[in-house]
Enzyme design. Structure first.
Site, PDB file in Angstrom:
ATOM      1  N   GLY A   5     -24.353 -28.528 101.210  1.00 20.81           N
ATOM      2  CA  GLY A   5     -25.061 -27.322 100.801  1.00 20.81           C
ATOM      3  C   GLY A   5     -25.045 -27.180  99.292  1.00 20.81           C
ATOM      4  O   GLY A   5     -23.987 -27.277  98.667  1.00 20.81           O
ATOM      5  N   GLU A  83     -34.006 -24.625 107.382  1.00 21.95           N
ATOM      6  CA  GLU A  83     -34.497 -25.330 106.196  1.00 21.95           C
ATOM      7  C   GLU A  83     -35.916 -25.853 106.400  1.00 21.95           C
ATOM      8  O   GLU A  83     -36.304 -26.837 105.787  1.00 21.95           O
ATOM      9  CB  GLU A  83     -33.544 -26.477 105.838  1.00 21.95           C
ATOM     10  CG  GLU A  83     -32.117 -26.035 105.583  1.00 21.95           C
ATOM     11  CD  GLU A  83     -31.979 -25.031 104.452  1.00 21.95           C
ATOM     12  OE1 GLU A  83     -32.644 -25.193 103.417  1.00 21.95           O
ATOM     13  OE2 GLU A  83     -31.217 -24.060 104.608  1.00 21.95           O
TER      14      GLU A  83
END
EC number: 4.3.2.7
Length: 184
Positions: A5, A83
């Site tokens: 991340g 995402e």
């Protein structure tokens, strides 16, 4: 399976994980070049979120998460949905901040320049203005910027992510200017 991340996955961890480590990847730089019409903006008025661009001298700090054994595919499916909007996945080497932990492979989500929400480079002033004015279902775009800057500052105080911190400064100046106008 580990996932890296480098944006909201650092501070908005809404998925199960077994372990996490602070560290970095190389050959990329973090940039606010990805448009967001589903989280930090809306269609016609996109916000800007980070993606990674190839950079042979680049280094991006973030957090690697080990997905729970037996739930890797379930969590990955959730992350694929979260995402969405032009991200693809690749595998890269992650270097933990703790030098006693050996580097290992992580899954990486990247918003590539050929996706429909990719906005690409622009003058920092223009990016700051867009972030200052954008909001979407997940909140104001300024919140995303400030949360990310604070997270990087807390996780890696020695890191000087010039793009991130320059944008933070420009957006804070705009906020202060707006507050000063409200006081007149």
């Amino acid at each position: 399976m580990w996932v890296f991340g480098y944006g909201s996955l650092i501070w908005k961890v809404d998925f199960p994980y077994q372990d996490k480590l602070v560290g970095y990847i190389t050959n990329y730089s973090r940039r606010f070049w990805q448009g967001s019409t589903d989280h930090r903006g809306v269609p016609g008025k996109p916000g800007r979120v980070v993606t990674l661009v190839e950079d042979p001298a680049g280094c991006v700090w973030g957090v690697a998460y080990r997905l729970p054994v037996g739930k890797e595919e379930e969590v990955k499916a959730y992350l694929d949905f979260r995402e969405k909007g032009g991200y693809r996945t690749t595998t890269v080497i992650f270097y933990p901040k703790d030098p006693t932990t050996k580097p290992f492979s992580v899954l990486l989500y990247i918003g590539t320049c050929d996706n429909p929400d990719y906005l690409g480079p622009a003058p920092l002033e223009d990016i700051a203005e867009q972030i200052f004015n954008a909001a979407g279902p997940s909140g104001r775009n300024t919140e995303y910027l400030f949360e990310l800057a604070n997270s990087i500052r807390n996780l890696v105080p020695e890191e000087a992510d010039e793009h991130l911190f320059a944008l933070e400064k420009l957006v804070k100046e705009r906020l202060e200017g707006k507050q000063n106008l409200n006081c007149i």
